[in-house]
Design an enzyme around this catalytic site. Sequence first.
Site, PDB file in Angstrom:
ATOM      1  N   ASP A  12       0.878 -12.943  -2.339  1.00  0.00           N
ATOM      2  CA  ASP A  12       0.732 -11.540  -1.980  1.00  0.00           C
ATOM      3  C   ASP A  12       0.772 -11.365  -0.452  1.00  0.00           C
ATOM      4  O   ASP A  12      -0.007 -11.970   0.263  1.00  0.00           O
ATOM      5  CB  ASP A  12      -0.607 -11.034  -2.529  1.00  0.00           C
ATOM      6  N   THR A  55       2.096  -4.038  -3.923  1.00  0.00           N
ATOM      7  CA  THR A  55       1.761  -5.157  -4.807  1.00  0.00           C
ATOM      8  C   THR A  55       2.221  -4.972  -6.252  1.00  0.00           C
ATOM      9  O   THR A  55       2.907  -5.828  -6.815  1.00  0.00           O
ATOM     10  CB  THR A  55       0.243  -5.404  -4.778  1.00  0.00           C
ATOM     11  N   ASN A  71       0.754   1.092  -6.678  1.00  0.00           N
ATOM     12  CA  ASN A  71      -0.494   0.531  -7.184  1.00  0.00           C
ATOM     13  C   ASN A  71      -1.249   1.567  -8.016  1.00  0.00           C
ATOM     14  O   ASN A  71      -2.029   1.228  -8.898  1.00  0.00           O
ATOM     15  CB  ASN A  71      -1.359   0.035  -6.030  1.00  0.00           C
ATOM     16  N   LYS A  77      -6.418 -10.478  -8.469  1.00  0.00           N
ATOM     17  CA  LYS A  77      -6.175  -9.071  -8.814  1.00  0.00           C
ATOM     18  C   LYS A  77      -5.775  -8.941 -10.281  1.00  0.00           C
ATOM     19  O   LYS A  77      -4.976  -9.740 -10.785  1.00  0.00           O
ATOM     20  CB  LYS A  77      -5.053  -8.498  -7.948  1.00  0.00           C
ATOM     21  N   ASP A  78      -6.280  -7.891 -10.928  1.00  0.00           N
ATOM     22  CA  ASP A  78      -5.893  -7.670 -12.319  1.00  0.00           C
ATOM     23  C   ASP A  78      -4.391  -7.453 -12.448  1.00  0.00           C
ATOM     24  O   ASP A  78      -3.738  -8.045 -13.318  1.00  0.00           O
ATOM     25  CB  ASP A  78      -6.674  -6.502 -12.933  1.00  0.00           C
ATOM     26  N   HIS A 113      -4.474  -7.691   5.453  1.00  0.00           N
ATOM     27  CA  HIS A 113      -4.905  -6.313   5.677  1.00  0.00           C
ATOM     28  C   HIS A 113      -6.078  -6.252   6.644  1.00  0.00           C
ATOM     29  O   HIS A 113      -6.168  -5.335   7.468  1.00  0.00           O
ATOM     30  CB  HIS A 113      -5.306  -5.664   4.348  1.00  0.00           C
ATOM     31  N   ASP A 127       5.349 -10.467  -3.150  1.00  0.00           N
ATOM     32  CA  ASP A 127       5.509  -9.101  -3.643  1.00  0.00           C
ATOM     33  C   ASP A 127       5.918  -8.132  -2.542  1.00  0.00           C
ATOM     34  O   ASP A 127       6.473  -7.066  -2.812  1.00  0.00           O
ATOM     35  CB  ASP A 127       4.230  -8.622  -4.323  1.00  0.00           C
ATOM     36  N   HIS A 168       1.611  -2.183   4.776  1.00  0.00           N
ATOM     37  CA  HIS A 168       2.986  -2.414   4.320  1.00  0.00           C
ATOM     38  C   HIS A 168       3.383  -1.266   3.405  1.00  0.00           C
ATOM     39  O   HIS A 168       2.557  -0.396   3.100  1.00  0.00           O
ATOM     40  CB  HIS A 168       3.086  -3.746   3.559  1.00  0.00           C
TER      41      HIS A 168
END
Length: 544
Positions: free
Chosen positions: A37, A78, A99, A158-159, A305, A348, A487
């Site tokens: 990621d 993502t 997202n 992350k889910d 981030h 991603d 991003h």
Amino acid sequence: MKTLFKLLIILALTALCARPVSAQPERPKLVVGIVIDQMRWDYLMRYQNRYCEGGFKRLMREGFSCDNCMINYIPTVTAAGHASVYTGTFPSVHGIVGNSFRIGYKWVGCVEDTTVIGVGTTGKQGKVSPRNMMTTTFADELRLATNFRSKTIGVSIKDRGAILPAGHTANGAYWYDNETGNFISSTFYTDKLPDWVNKFNERKLADKYLSQKWEPLYPIETYTQSTADDAPYEGTYVKGQPTVFPIDVPEAKKSWGYGLMKYVPAGATITFDIAKAALEGEQLGKGSECDILTVSISTTDGIGHHVGINAAETEDCYLRLDRDLADFLTTLDKHVGEGNYIVFLTADHGAAHNISFNQDHRIPSQPWDMGKTTRALNKYLQQHYGTDRKLIFGDANCQIILQRDVIEELGIKPEELTQLAIDYLKKDTRFAYVAELEKISTATVPQPVRERAINGYNRLRSGDIATIPQPAIYGDAEQKLVKGTTHGVWNPYDAHIPCLFMGWHIPKGKSSREVHMTDIAPTICNLLSIQMPNGCTGQPIEFR
């Protein structure tokens, strides 16, 4: 004589029919997809001199590198990225346009699903599934091709990083619970966690990793690819303390909770830990059919981030990730045998330089608060039409969403209001282009940018007006010093990503020919001799 002739024909036909069924297509034992990621392509080069031999260097040395792999849509975020890698198409088709996005006039998370409940948790993080994704993944297609004898497992912090790659027919997907530090699932997949996941959670690795300070792998003065350790472009981990090594992770956890895992390198370590547990627990690659394991590393995004792409913490994160990757590849060698699996590694999306960093080096750059822009536009339209009703539903992914039901109720012509809004937005010099998404194919926008906007537009879920910022204009708020990075746009810093293949039937080499993120899925399908996902628009990559 005729009777004898007929008998010979019958015997010949019987022999033909009795021939053994031809063997199934040759396939590897396992396919492993790894998505890092927020990994920019240039990280492969930037830190190469300190990568170990068994991680990124091994992939580049023993495998095939597509050095000019681009994301061919916007927004570069993502959820859209993970869906596009595994479906072989862009958001216009698979429907994961961000997202979060609108369905009608309701905001939904990309994997939000109120019809399921969490497994292994009582929190909201379990109410998720892949149902919002409109197409199959290559993992789904392999399951279909083998009459569901192959297995697919997805893992991530992350889910969405676990769920979208694994697809609709996955045997399981497992992600990190910020409330407990455990890995969980949902009733979309199962009513209870498998024994191997429960045993993994019993190891309490989150508690172990978050009890250790984050020390640099090497003396801090050797991090010459980064800004000074006390650079002003970084967010803080502990209130009142500068972001310098060593990072006091145990102290930070007091305020961050288990969610801190996404912002420290241990987040990558624990993800590879559960990936290795899945290999063993599900016996992936040990059956008669090819299996699939999808792995998404989220901590690189959280750190990027928070501190930006030039921080020493980011450099150290990738050096540690490289070691974790090397260890994982060695595990694959032992588990299924070197040469018996395919692994691909990509990202991603990328990330941009910090705004203040750019300005300090005389690179034109500005922050932009989209929410502020949207509110100002709504007020302008209200004044123009003499109403206090809300005419703009909201904004997402640099797109303005009109409140069309209200506009229709007030008898306002939508095309008139849209043009009025576009003319207003064009006065902002931070925008390179502003266009109505439904008609952007004829707008005065350069073809490569226009094509990306079209590919990212889904009429049921996207906005109505695209705002495309000038290069290096981005951010979430107009403030004097924006920390970290972000991003989401078409520019190379967000759209140029690594694309590496290694293993079964993958030749050694590299190419500078342009390929796209959406070409990865059809490439895997071509190697496995299976049908492409049902919305696939990409093309198989030629390894030459």
